[in-house]
Design an enzyme around this catalytic site. Structure first.
Site, PDB file in Angstrom:
ATOM      1  N   ASP A 189      59.980  81.842  16.213  1.00 31.72           N
ATOM      2  CA  ASP A 189      60.825  82.714  16.929  1.00 31.72           C
ATOM      3  C   ASP A 189      61.588  81.594  18.362  1.00 31.72           C
ATOM      4  O   ASP A 189      61.331  80.952  18.539  1.00 31.72           O
ATOM      5  CB  ASP A 189      60.157  83.693  18.441  1.00 31.72           C
ATOM      6  CG  ASP A 189      58.990  84.310  17.774  1.00 31.72           C
ATOM      7  OD1 ASP A 189      58.697  83.658  16.172  1.00 31.72           O
ATOM      8  OD2 ASP A 189      58.537  84.892  18.380  1.00 31.72           O
ATOM      9  N   SER A 222      56.066  82.876  22.884  1.00 33.66           N
ATOM     10  CA  SER A 222      57.321  83.527  23.441  1.00 33.66           C
ATOM     11  C   SER A 222      57.685  83.961  24.273  1.00 33.66           C
ATOM     12  O   SER A 222      57.141  84.707  25.040  1.00 33.66           O
ATOM     13  CB  SER A 222      57.979  84.913  21.745  1.00 33.66           C
ATOM     14  OG  SER A 222      58.020  84.360  20.687  1.00 33.66           O
ATOM     15  N   ARG A 270      52.782  90.820  24.949  1.00 30.23           N
ATOM     16  CA  ARG A 270      54.000  89.632  24.874  1.00 30.23           C
ATOM     17  C   ARG A 270      55.108  89.544  24.687  1.00 30.23           C
ATOM     18  O   ARG A 270      56.033  90.632  25.180  1.00 30.23           O
ATOM     19  CB  ARG A 270      53.212  88.933  24.124  1.00 30.23           C
ATOM     20  CG  ARG A 270      53.098  89.463  22.434  1.00 30.23           C
ATOM     21  CD  ARG A 270      52.340  88.434  20.986  1.00 30.23           C
ATOM     22  NE  ARG A 270      52.729  89.027  20.176  1.00 30.23           N
ATOM     23  CZ  ARG A 270      52.117  90.009  19.812  1.00 30.23           C
ATOM     24  NH1 ARG A 270      51.013  89.821  20.024  1.00 30.23           N
ATOM     25  NH2 ARG A 270      51.982  90.531  18.601  1.00 30.23           N
ATOM     26  N   ASP A 271      55.521  88.664  25.039  1.00 28.01           N
ATOM     27  CA  ASP A 271      57.179  87.965  25.001  1.00 28.01           C
ATOM     28  C   ASP A 271      57.944  88.818  26.135  1.00 28.01           C
ATOM     29  O   ASP A 271      58.918  89.204  25.434  1.00 28.01           O
ATOM     30  CB  ASP A 271      57.195  89.116  23.174  1.00 28.01           C
ATOM     31  CG  ASP A 271      56.115  88.622  22.022  1.00 28.01           C
ATOM     32  OD1 ASP A 271      55.579  87.438  22.399  1.00 28.01           O
ATOM     33  OD2 ASP A 271      56.232  88.726  21.026  1.00 28.01           O
TER      34      ASP A 271
HETATM   35  C1  FRU Z   1      56.712  86.771  16.962  1.00 23.25           C
HETATM   36  C2  FRU Z   1      55.300  85.816  17.225  1.00 23.25           C
HETATM   37  C3  FRU Z   1      56.016  86.464  18.885  1.00 23.25           C
HETATM   38  C4  FRU Z   1      54.587  85.332  19.122  1.00 23.25           C
HETATM   39  C5  FRU Z   1      54.938  84.601  18.595  1.00 23.25           C
HETATM   40  C6  FRU Z   1      53.960  83.507  18.632  1.00 23.25           C
HETATM   41  O1  FRU Z   1      56.739  86.205  15.417  1.00 23.25           O
HETATM   42  O2  FRU Z   1      54.249  87.085  16.657  1.00 23.25           O
HETATM   43  O3  FRU Z   1      55.150  87.952  18.848  1.00 23.25           O
HETATM   44  O4  FRU Z   1      54.726  85.093  21.400  1.00 23.25           O
HETATM   45  O5  FRU Z   1      55.120  85.051  17.152  1.00 23.25           O
HETATM   46  O6  FRU Z   1      53.916  82.117  18.199  1.00 23.25           O
END
Ligand code: FRU
Length: 494
Positions: free
Chosen positions: A38, A98, A166-167
């Site tokens: 990402d 991310s 997350r993220d």
């Molecule tokens: C999306 C993801 C995110 C995570 C990251 C881990 O592609 O799965 O949700 O933060 O990749 O590398």
């Protein structure tokens, strides 16, 4: 600086020097060394665009996530900077996942990201706890906040999961306070987008759930972004484990957007419609930025989770970003156009008007190459509709990538079956497209290892990555029936 970050910086410095620039894409950002997924922290800081990325420098496969770092003045020429973060704290020892970035009022660059740490749950099972964390920096070096994590699973609304949480996408509200969107896996709703708010970016509280899945679009959602554009609010997301829906969504992980209205006073999002963000094979986890001249630009990871683990460990780098794409909303959908700065790097124009291809496969004088900006305008048919048209590129005796159009079914297909791949993976994707009795416009941006097909000035985009040997550079046009088209091609020297 931690030993883990020092090690990563030293390693990437040496390893990246051994990678031949010609083995990389010419103008798509690729991993400095090892693995990339990402885009992260896409932001403008002190006059430069910063793009971080999910990064495992030591191996061309996914592993404990670091944040890679690159800067650019024009979004096309990228300079690698040393890795920004390594998994080196108790709350992120298994990965810095991310996240996003912004400039604080005091001038510091703030990164907000997910820390992952293995833990044992109440049933004795090993789980990965996910929390939201901060790091402050100057555009080069970043220091993790002493009071991390700043958002934990304890702040989740009922039914939320602290293991799929997350993220964070952080942004500043007009009144100067901060908001963060964080995705979570709800026990019945599955993917949901949670909104948190903070007076100072340090202390956060849960406010509302902006959107939830409810068994429509995959299972868990990932990587949210939210922006206002042309009178709408666009909530950009990526879904894991989708089921196919007509020609709109496909099996596996895919990026999509919800078009609607975000009400800042009630902290609610009213959805109007959902659409795929890209109809090809390789586009995931996009993030956007607003340029100083007011353009909303999107970049995604030009890969697909189900097909990205098949290369040998000897590959020195793996993973590239899409072209930056200019967005607009028209007729209830998100249009995407290649970043206009690309046009300054076009040379060697070749133009052919009224080319006729009839039950034949032809090439055009001088037209070949692997880094091209190629526009095809098929004329509306005067008589019978043709059955099929295809442009084939990255072509030699055994290989080619194809983009084919069947006007009777209104289907455009990108096909990398003959790319040289020996794996039984998805090689084709189809999209429904609009055309005027066979008349359609296709703009192909071709880099050494990818194609992005912009249909009808960006109404739909189909993206695919491929590994075809760079010496395969022929281009042909094929028709079953009679097709008349105009071809305009430029070599891209970015
Ligand atoms: C999306 C993801 C995110 C995570 C990251 C881990 O592609 O799965 O949700 O933060 O990749 O590398």
């Amino acid at each position: 600086m931690s030993q883990a970050l020092r090690d990563a910086r030293r390693f990437e410095e040496g390893a990246s020097r051994r990678i031949a620039p010609e083995s990389r894409p010419a103008f798509h950002l690729s991993s400095r060394t090892g693995w990339m997924n990402d885009p992260n922290g896409f932001s403008l800081y002190e006059g430069k665009y910063h793009l971080f990325y999910q990064y495992h420098p030591y191996d061309s496969h996914w592993g404990p996530m670091h944040w890679g770092h690159a800067v650019s003045e024009d979004l096309l020429h990228w300079e690698y900077l040393p890795a920004a973060m390594a998994p080196d704290m108790p709350y992120d020892r298994d990965g810095c996942f991310s996240g996003s970035a912004l400039t604080l009022p005091d001038g510091r660059h703030l990164l907000m990201y997910t820390g992952v740490a293995e833990t044992v749950d109440e049933h004795g099972a090993i789980r990965h706890l996910q929390t939201q964390n901060l790091a402050f920096g100057d555009g080069l070096n970043y220091r993790k906040y002493a009071h991390n994590p700043v958002i934990t699973g304890d702040q989740l609304p009922p039914g939320g999961s602290r293991y799929d949480f997350r993220d964070p996408k952080i942004f500043q509200a007009p009144d100067g306070t901060f908001r963060a969107l964080v995705v979570d896996d709800h026990e019945t709703e599955r993917g949901q987008v949670l909104l948190f708010k903070s007076p100072d970016a340090l202390h956060w509280e849960y406010v509302s759930t902006l959107a939830s899945n409810g068994d429509r679009l995959g299972l868990m959602w990932e990587c949210p972004d939210l922006f206002r554009l042309d009178g709408y609010d666009v909530l950009l997301l990526s879904a894991q484990d989708m089921l196919p829906k007509g020609f709109e969504y496909h099996n596996g992980d895919g990026s999509f957007y919800l078009l609607g209205h975000y009400d800042e006073t009630t902290d609610t999002f009213t959805e109007l419609s959902d659409h795929a963000a890209d109809y090809g094979i390789d586009f995931y986890a996009p993030q956007t930025i607003l340029t100083p001249d007011g353009r909303r630009i999107m970049i995604g990871w030009m890969q697909n989770w189900d097909t990205c683990n098949l290369h040998t460990p000897q590959v020195p780098w793996f993973g590239q970003m899409s072209l930056p794409r200019e967005l607009s909303v028209r007729d209830g959908i998100l249009y995407q156009q290649p970043l206009r700065e690309l046009e300054a790097y076009r040379s060697e124009p070749l133009s052919f008007t009224g080319v006729t291809v009839e039950n034949d496969e032809i090439s055009l004088p001088g037209l070949s190459g692997r880094t091209l900006d190629l526009t095809l305008e098929l004329h509306p048919c005067e008589g019978d509709l043709f059955d099929r048209f295809a442009v084939r590129f990255a072509k030699n005796e055994t290989c080619h990538i194809g983009v084919s159009f069947r006007p009777r079914e209104s289907v455009l297909k990108v096909d990398r079956k003959f790319s040289g791949s020996r794996r039984a993976i998805i090689h084709q994707r189809r999209a429904k497209v609009r055309h005027d009795h066979g008349g359609i416009k296709l703009r192909l941006i071709l880099d050494r290892h990818s194609v992005e097909v912009f249909v009808n000035d960006g109404e739909k985009v189909m993206t695919a990555a491929f590994d075809t040997d760079p010496s395969a550079d022929r281009i042909t046009f094929f028709a079953q029936g009679k097709v008349t088209l105009d071809v305009l091609s430029y070599t891209l020297n970015v």
